[in-house]
Design a protein around this motif. Structure first.
Motif, PDB file in Angstrom:
ATOM      1  N   ASN A  43       0.609  -1.300   0.104  1.00  0.00           N
ATOM      2  CA  ASN A  43      -0.064  -0.012   0.058  1.00  0.00           C
ATOM      3  C   ASN A  43       0.722   1.226  -0.081  1.00  0.00           C
ATOM      4  OD1 ASN A  43       0.960   0.120   2.593  1.00  0.00           O
ATOM      5  ND2 ASN A  43      -0.985   0.069   3.655  1.00  0.00           N
ATOM      6  N   ALA A  44       2.223   1.357   0.016  1.00  0.00           N
ATOM      7  CA  ALA A  44       3.162   2.156  -0.059  1.00  0.00           C
ATOM      8  C   ALA A  44       4.522   2.078  -0.388  1.00  0.00           C
ATOM      9  CB  ALA A  44       2.888   3.039   1.368  1.00  0.00           C
ATOM     10  N   GLY A  45       5.104   2.939  -0.786  1.00  0.00           N
ATOM     11  CA  GLY A  45       6.493   2.623  -1.209  1.00  0.00           C
ATOM     12  C   GLY A  45       7.512   2.419  -0.139  1.00  0.00           C
ATOM     13  N   ILE A  78      -1.635  -0.887  -4.507  1.00  0.00           N
ATOM     14  CA  ILE A  78      -3.142  -1.474  -4.366  1.00  0.00           C
ATOM     15  C   ILE A  78      -3.663  -0.779  -2.868  1.00  0.00           C
ATOM     16  CG2 ILE A  78      -5.071  -2.888  -4.337  1.00  0.00           C
ATOM     17  CD1 ILE A  78      -3.381  -4.478  -6.381  1.00  0.00           C
ATOM     18  N   ARG A  79      -4.665   0.091  -2.998  1.00  0.00           N
ATOM     19  CA  ARG A  79      -5.436   0.433  -1.744  1.00  0.00           C
ATOM     20  C   ARG A  79      -6.717   0.103  -1.883  1.00  0.00           C
ATOM     21  NH1 ARG A  79      -2.522   6.064   0.210  1.00  0.00           N
ATOM     22  NH2 ARG A  79      -0.386   5.078   0.713  1.00  0.00           N
ATOM     23  N   ALA A  80      -7.337  -1.044  -1.404  1.00  0.00           N
ATOM     24  CA  ALA A  80      -8.534  -1.541  -1.736  1.00  0.00           C
ATOM     25  C   ALA A  80      -8.713  -2.645  -0.579  1.00  0.00           C
ATOM     26  CB  ALA A  80      -8.524  -2.385  -2.933  1.00  0.00           C
ATOM     27  N   ASP A 137      10.317   9.097   4.717  1.00  0.00           N
ATOM     28  CA  ASP A 137       9.381   8.121   4.070  1.00  0.00           C
ATOM     29  C   ASP A 137       8.518   9.269   3.102  1.00  0.00           C
ATOM     30  OD1 ASP A 137       7.348   6.515   2.695  1.00  0.00           O
ATOM     31  OD2 ASP A 137       6.349   6.566   4.489  1.00  0.00           O
ATOM     32  N   THR A 138       8.587   9.283   1.909  1.00  0.00           N
ATOM     33  CA  THR A 138       7.661  10.073   0.889  1.00  0.00           C
ATOM     34  C   THR A 138       6.778   9.230   0.097  1.00  0.00           C
ATOM     35  OG1 THR A 138       8.751  11.060  -1.023  1.00  0.00           O
ATOM     36  CG2 THR A 138       9.393  11.821   1.198  1.00  0.00           C
ATOM     37  N   GLY A 139       5.643   9.854  -0.540  1.00  0.00           N
ATOM     38  CA  GLY A 139       4.694   9.408  -1.166  1.00  0.00           C
ATOM     39  C   GLY A 139       4.081  10.386  -2.299  1.00  0.00           C
ATOM     40  N   MET A 140       4.604  10.228  -3.502  1.00  0.00           N
ATOM     41  CA  MET A 140       3.792  11.136  -4.594  1.00  0.00           C
ATOM     42  C   MET A 140       3.222  10.315  -5.496  1.00  0.00           C
ATOM     43  SD  MET A 140       5.714  13.659  -7.406  1.00  0.00           S
ATOM     44  CE  MET A 140       5.970  14.863  -6.624  1.00  0.00           C
TER      45      MET A 140
END
Ligand code: GLY
Length: 285
Positions: A39-41, A67-69, A237-240
């Motif tokens: 769900n995340a890097g 996947i975010r389900a 930790d970053t997420g774009m």
């Protein structure tokens, strides 16, 4: 700029700044019973944040398929209602494992958005954790955004729901700072390009990047309660969202209109217009 160029611009920027480029891990996480889907890097780096694994690099960047389900981060109910949710997406991220922390994470984010992607700072809004009974307010992040160039009135405080990130019920976590982009036509519109729409309804503002200042591990005690303990070293930790950033760079209103998704939709639509093939007779059993 194509979606591929958005990805390569992000990864190239962090590679030039000493980050190891790491491949996306599989969508089904190996050896992590706390997650059904990636769900995340940061998932593949969980043990590095916890200090139980060491590698020959302390900074990394990736484009992670997610996947975010279901679970803690579930976008399923948003699909079809917003311009920016689609449950499967690529997350661009830069990571520090006990190397740089908040100041450099914020400097990199501003530099990449304003100087490389050339986004108008008058379209950018920044959110920081305003604190609660468990973790204090992130005044430092607020000051750092202003130091790199954000106007003070564009840095807004929000609570745990928006500005404290954890991958699941347990695991590495910390206060976070999101960058939101004004999607309207006219940045000088004082009503629409206003703080009201940050984390508000509709698609007037879109979160494009989340910077997590990893400081804690969240664990569950035998009595069922949860506890925060400090990580061995503060980390980043970053997420774009690749599709979101591509929508911004291509000046389109929804992720579905980007060159990453539109050809797939058009292909699927073209199948619907083709004549159905004759039914194949089923041989008797
Ligand atoms: N790990 C950062 C995010 O998913 O927003």
């Amino acid at each position: 700029m194509t979606g591929d160029q958005v990805r390569s611009t992000f990864l190239g920027y962090f590679e030039r700044n000493g980050h190891k480029i790491v491949h996306s891990s599989p969508l089904l996480p190996a050896n992590d019973p706390t997650l059904l889907f990636t769900n995340a890097g940061m998932n593949q780096f969980k043990d590095l944040f916890l200090g139980i694994e060491k590698r020959d690099y302390t900074r990394a960047a990736s484009s992670q398929k997610c996947i975010r389900a279901g679970g803690k981060h579930n976008d399923l109910d948003e699909v079809g209602k917003t311009a920016r949710h689609h449950t499967f997406f690529e997350m661009l991220g830069n990571f520090s494992f006990g190397d740089y922390f908040k100041e450099d994470a914020i400097k990199y984010a501003w530099d990449l958005l304003v100087n490389e992607f050339k986004l108008d700072p008058e379209r950018l809004w920044f959110s920081v954790f305003e604190g609660d009974e468990e973790v204090g307010p992130d005044d430092e992040a607020r000051e750092l955004w202003i130091k790199v160039g954000a106007r003070p009135e564009r840095v807004l405080g929000f609570g745990r729901k928006d500005n404290f990130w954890q991958m699941g019920d347990t695991g590495p976590c910390g206060p976070c700072s999101e960058i939101h982009y004004y999607m309207g036509d006219d940045p000088s519109d004082p009503e629409k390009n206003s703080p009201h729409w940050v984390n508000g309804p509709g698609d007037t503002k879109m979160e494009i990047w989340n910077l997590v200042f990893m400081k804690y591990n969240r664990t569950q005690e035998p009595d069922g309660t949860f506890k925060l303990t400090p990580l061995p070293a503060p980390s980043v930790d970053t997420g774009m969202g690749l599709e979101r950033m591509t929508a911004v760079m291509q000046h389109v209103k929804t992720n579905y209109d980007t060159d990453l998704i539109k050809p797939i939709v058009e292909f699927a639509a073209s199948l619907g217009t083709q004549a159905s093939p004759p039914a194949t007779p089923v041989p008797p059993a």
